[in-house]
Design an enzyme around this catalytic site. Sequence first.
Site, PDB file in Angstrom:
ATOM      1  N   GLY A 113      37.417  31.654  32.297  1.00  0.00           N
ATOM      2  CA  GLY A 113      36.794  32.305  31.135  1.00  0.00           C
ATOM      3  C   GLY A 113      36.171  31.245  30.241  1.00  0.00           C
ATOM      4  O   GLY A 113      36.309  30.054  30.508  1.00  0.00           O
ATOM      5  N   GLY A 128      37.310  36.123  29.771  1.00  0.00           N
ATOM      6  CA  GLY A 128      36.543  36.185  31.018  1.00  0.00           C
ATOM      7  C   GLY A 128      35.403  37.177  30.875  1.00  0.00           C
ATOM      8  O   GLY A 128      35.233  37.804  29.825  1.00  0.00           O
ATOM      9  N   LEU A 162      44.101  41.176  32.999  1.00  0.00           N
ATOM     10  CA  LEU A 162      42.889  40.793  33.733  1.00  0.00           C
ATOM     11  C   LEU A 162      42.908  39.329  34.156  1.00  0.00           C
ATOM     12  O   LEU A 162      42.007  38.883  34.873  1.00  0.00           O
ATOM     13  CB  LEU A 162      41.630  41.039  32.871  1.00  0.00           C
ATOM     14  CG  LEU A 162      41.056  42.466  32.870  1.00  0.00           C
ATOM     15  CD1 LEU A 162      42.000  43.454  32.235  1.00  0.00           C
ATOM     16  CD2 LEU A 162      39.716  42.507  32.151  1.00  0.00           C
ATOM     17  N   ALA A 177      44.214  45.011  36.411  1.00  0.00           N
ATOM     18  CA  ALA A 177      42.925  44.957  37.108  1.00  0.00           C
ATOM     19  C   ALA A 177      43.155  44.405  38.502  1.00  0.00           C
ATOM     20  O   ALA A 177      43.513  43.240  38.671  1.00  0.00           O
ATOM     21  CB  ALA A 177      41.945  44.077  36.339  1.00  0.00           C
ATOM     22  N   LYS A 223      46.565  39.932  45.359  1.00  0.00           N
ATOM     23  CA  LYS A 223      46.368  41.112  44.504  1.00  0.00           C
ATOM     24  C   LYS A 223      47.160  42.305  45.042  1.00  0.00           C
ATOM     25  O   LYS A 223      47.632  43.140  44.273  1.00  0.00           O
ATOM     26  CB  LYS A 223      44.881  41.456  44.373  1.00  0.00           C
ATOM     27  CG  LYS A 223      44.048  40.402  43.662  1.00  0.00           C
ATOM     28  CD  LYS A 223      44.504  40.097  42.254  1.00  0.00           C
ATOM     29  CE  LYS A 223      44.049  41.129  41.239  1.00  0.00           C
ATOM     30  NZ  LYS A 223      44.333  40.678  39.840  1.00  0.00           N
ATOM     31  N   TYR A 229      43.361  35.991  48.596  1.00  0.00           N
ATOM     32  CA  TYR A 229      43.035  36.705  47.361  1.00  0.00           C
ATOM     33  C   TYR A 229      43.479  38.163  47.479  1.00  0.00           C
ATOM     34  O   TYR A 229      44.199  38.690  46.623  1.00  0.00           O
ATOM     35  CB  TYR A 229      41.530  36.595  47.095  1.00  0.00           C
ATOM     36  CG  TYR A 229      41.058  37.356  45.883  1.00  0.00           C
ATOM     37  CD1 TYR A 229      41.700  37.198  44.655  1.00  0.00           C
ATOM     38  CD2 TYR A 229      39.965  38.214  45.952  1.00  0.00           C
ATOM     39  CE1 TYR A 229      41.263  37.887  43.530  1.00  0.00           C
ATOM     40  CE2 TYR A 229      39.518  38.902  44.840  1.00  0.00           C
ATOM     41  CZ  TYR A 229      40.165  38.738  43.634  1.00  0.00           C
ATOM     42  OH  TYR A 229      39.730  39.419  42.528  1.00  0.00           O
ATOM     43  N   ASP A 271      44.049  33.710  26.950  1.00  0.00           N
ATOM     44  CA  ASP A 271      43.230  33.194  28.053  1.00  0.00           C
ATOM     45  C   ASP A 271      43.379  31.672  28.075  1.00  0.00           C
ATOM     46  O   ASP A 271      43.402  31.040  27.025  1.00  0.00           O
ATOM     47  CB  ASP A 271      41.759  33.572  27.801  1.00  0.00           C
ATOM     48  CG  ASP A 271      40.909  33.494  29.059  1.00  0.00           C
ATOM     49  OD1 ASP A 271      40.298  34.509  29.410  1.00  0.00           O
ATOM     50  OD2 ASP A 271      40.850  32.402  29.678  1.00  0.00           O
TER      51      ASP A 271
END
Length: 328
Positions: free
Chosen positions: A44, A18, A84, A125, A161, A157, A39
């Site tokens: 990405g 990404g 990430l 992250a 998170k 979102y 990934d």
Amino acid sequence: MNQLQPRATRALITGGAGFIGSHLSEYLLDQGQEVHVVDDLSTGSIENIDGLRGRAGFGHTIADVREEPLLAELVDRADVVYHLAAAVGVRLIVENPVRTIETNIGCTEVVLKMANKKRKKVVIASTSEVYGKNDAVPFQEDHDLVMGPTSKARWSYACSKAIDEFLALAYQRARGLPVVIARLFNTVGPRQTGRYGMVLPTFVRQALMGQPITVFGDGNQSRCFSYVGEVVKALAALAECPEAVGQVVNVGGREEITIAGLAELVKKLTGSTSAIVKVPYDQAYEEGFEDMARRLPDVSKLERLVGFSPAMDIGAIVESVVADFRER
Ligand code: UDP
């Protein structure tokens, strides 16, 4: 190998192809670390890591982080895991909320489970989005998270998170797993795509193509943009900082700019003749879309822990993005 020389740190980076992950990979390799990227290329792209593929100490696997046996093996071979991999970008979230929730929570669950089995440090992250509609700027890590209703996809979102953060901190407290949570604030720079709604690459592309620069809402909402090269340096420093374990840390810049101001700046620095147009949020995203008016980090904790915070000024950041678009 000289027996007195310490072995290079081995980093596993989920989402390493990404935008931020590829810069982190490059930075860690430059520091003499070994880097393995996992990934699934959902957001990405292989071009992001093209320049790294021949480098000593670099490896990559194209796979979903949720493939548990594979992840177990990759975690086993690493000293530190940078997590990430996530569904990011407000446009993607509004358009594909199922994927957002499942990816963000599912990937973090597997990463923490495997890291815990192998007792490996994890840097997660997270995002400034978790502060939600809180207007007590600048945001400090222990401020309340103020979410909108579940009927508005955007908040899925932030909530997903926030669950990731809760889970990571739970592993740390209950099982002694060393975790660090970095809340990233509007990270920008070369290689970022505007495909998922991010404002700076969108404005630069519009300006260079002579298309209208689309400011959503009245343009008075503001953000602090930070340069990806400085953000990844902060992530690496947090991974090496013993006092950061078990901490949530804001990672962002201090310079605030309105989105209308950003549009003007992009127009000026590209020499574009594009018109700057205002687009109502309902049209830009969805009916009843809620935005944050201001989003500013308090970065004193980051500075106390690692001795610096992202400081590149917005003019230089925009120049770097413009140069990258012109090269491509
Ligand atoms: N934005 C905009 N025009 C665009 C894309 C985004 O005006 O083409 C606005 C968006 O509504 C928000 C800000 O720019 O107020 C930053 O958006 P981005 O998606 O980059 O990050 P966010 O801060 O929302 O996570």
